[in-house]
Scaffold this motif. Sequence first.
Motif, short mmCIF file in Angstrom:
data_model
loop_
_atom_site.label_atom_id
_atom_site.label_comp_id
_atom_site.label_asym_id
_atom_site.label_seq_id
_atom_site.Cartn_x
_atom_site.Cartn_y
_atom_site.Cartn_z
N ARG A 175 0.68 -1.15 0.10
CA ARG A 175 -0.09 -0.28 0.05
C ARG A 175 1.06 1.13 0.23
O ARG A 175 0.49 2.28 -0.31
N GLY A 176 2.73 1.26 0.49
CA GLY A 176 2.71 2.18 0.77
C GLY A 176 4.29 1.64 0.52
O GLY A 176 4.95 1.15 1.76
N VAL A 177 5.10 2.66 0.72
CA VAL A 177 6.54 2.61 0.49
C VAL A 177 7.12 3.95 1.95
O VAL A 177 7.37 5.41 1.44
N ILE A 178 7.93 3.88 2.70
CA ILE A 178 8.58 4.60 3.44
C ILE A 178 10.24 4.87 3.04
O ILE A 178 10.48 3.37 3.23
N SER A 179 10.05 6.18 2.39
CA SER A 179 12.06 5.56 2.26
C SER A 179 12.95 6.20 2.77
O SER A 179 12.17 8.42 3.00
N VAL A 180 13.86 6.22 3.05
CA VAL A 180 14.77 7.26 3.93
C VAL A 180 15.00 7.96 3.19
O VAL A 180 15.44 8.95 4.59
N GLY A 237 11.59 -0.41 -10.63
CA GLY A 237 10.04 -0.14 -10.98
C GLY A 237 9.50 -1.33 -9.86
O GLY A 237 8.76 -1.69 -10.02
N LEU A 238 10.12 -0.94 -8.40
CA LEU A 238 9.66 -1.52 -7.72
C LEU A 238 7.95 -0.50 -6.93
O LEU A 238 7.67 -1.43 -6.11
N ALA A 239 7.90 0.27 -7.14
CA ALA A 239 6.82 1.29 -6.47
C ALA A 239 6.66 2.49 -7.47
O ALA A 239 8.13 2.87 -7.99
N SER A 240 6.17 3.25 -7.39
CA SER A 240 5.66 4.36 -8.08
C SER A 240 5.76 5.59 -7.21
O SER A 240 5.82 5.45 -6.76
N ARG A 241 6.18 6.71 -7.44
CA ARG A 241 6.01 7.46 -6.90
C ARG A 241 5.30 7.91 -5.99
O ARG A 241 5.87 8.63 -5.22
N ASP A 242 3.84 7.94 -6.58
CA ASP A 242 3.05 8.15 -5.60
C ASP A 242 2.41 7.19 -4.39
O ASP A 242 1.69 7.48 -3.27
N LYS A 243 3.38 6.10 -3.91
CA LYS A 243 3.26 5.85 -3.24
C LYS A 243 4.27 5.65 -2.30
O LYS A 243 4.64 4.74 -1.04
#
Length: 381
Positions: free
Chosen positions: A165-170, A182-188
């Motif tokens: 559902r979402g990704v937290i990037s440090v 290609g692991l996640a779209s920017r909006d996630k």
Amino acid sequence: MKKIEHICFIVPNYPTKNDPVYTFVRELICSIADSGIKCTVIAPQSITNFIIKRKRKRPYFWEDYNENNYKIDIYQPIHAPFLNFKLKGSNLAGMITQFTVVRTFNKINQSPDTLYAHFWHSGVVAGHIGNNYNLPVFIASGESKIWVEKLYSKKKILRSLESVRGVISVSRKNMLESTSLGLASRDKIKVIPNSVNNKVFYKMNKREARKKLGFAEEDFIVAFTGSFNYRKGVLRLEEALKKNPGVKSLFIGSGELVPQCENILFQGKLPHNQVVTYLNAADIFVLPTLAEGCCNAIIEAMACGLPIISSNLSFNDDILDDQNSIRVDSKNIDELAKSIQYLKDNKDIRDRMAASSLVKAKELDIQNRSRKIVDFLRENL
């Protein structure tokens, strides 16, 4: 926003007092537990730890308690990461780890509301569970370099990540790396830099810290915290210090590359809660690292009021600027040496940078970070 009562964290490792690995994982989980959310952790322990590295084997299940006495359930099944060869497009070690984690998840008494995986390779395992149990999955990307494709085939990765559902990037660097693969779209993806527990790392009186440790008041001391390896740059710092005779140093950590320059006041591992005194005894913090997600050691040094000398690469962009640091080419020994000498010779600049480090560290407080992460999870359930 939906209510979250129970989070299951899937992580590569978990710290103990005698084995302070992945301390940043525990800090986050302890802070989330303070909000009243039940926290369960699955952290597979490598068989190599107690066969080759001679570490003590941990129980399969044990309980951890944070400083406010909230309980955290820890599951640590054994896995074998050394089986490093491919089978049907996936690394056998990765397949065994997934089997181990899934089997452990099935034994958890209370079903969680969501899964939270640290790093993309743990995220693939969490995604597999999420798909099978119809659970939302969130992933924290903080790797120095994302290497999930070394463990799993592209097809398996994409199939497993369907429930994310979402990704937290440090860092923005990790965000761009995740999207480019290609692991996640920017909006996630939401960028939330790493943080520090300001109750553990804080500004102390330097004179008192040095007196406690037996260091001379007049010395100029450089601190380094991290693994003694090529990436972190421990020997590059050693070479830079050789060009600055008289400068003393603290090398906190361990590894295969052992510094042997003169004037080392301390070298070796420390319990995590003792590092604060050594950092407060230093004048500056130097980490000539080549790759990070977002470096916790730098933030901890900032919380102790230290000016920073570190890399000019993008992974530092979210925590360092010209107010609190000098950013250099980490492979350039002369540039490192000159930066150390410059701060040694200019106390006024050191003091201004120290004050800026303290201000930035207050923004990067663990409670602020955990609150942002929980809000992000609730918004995307």
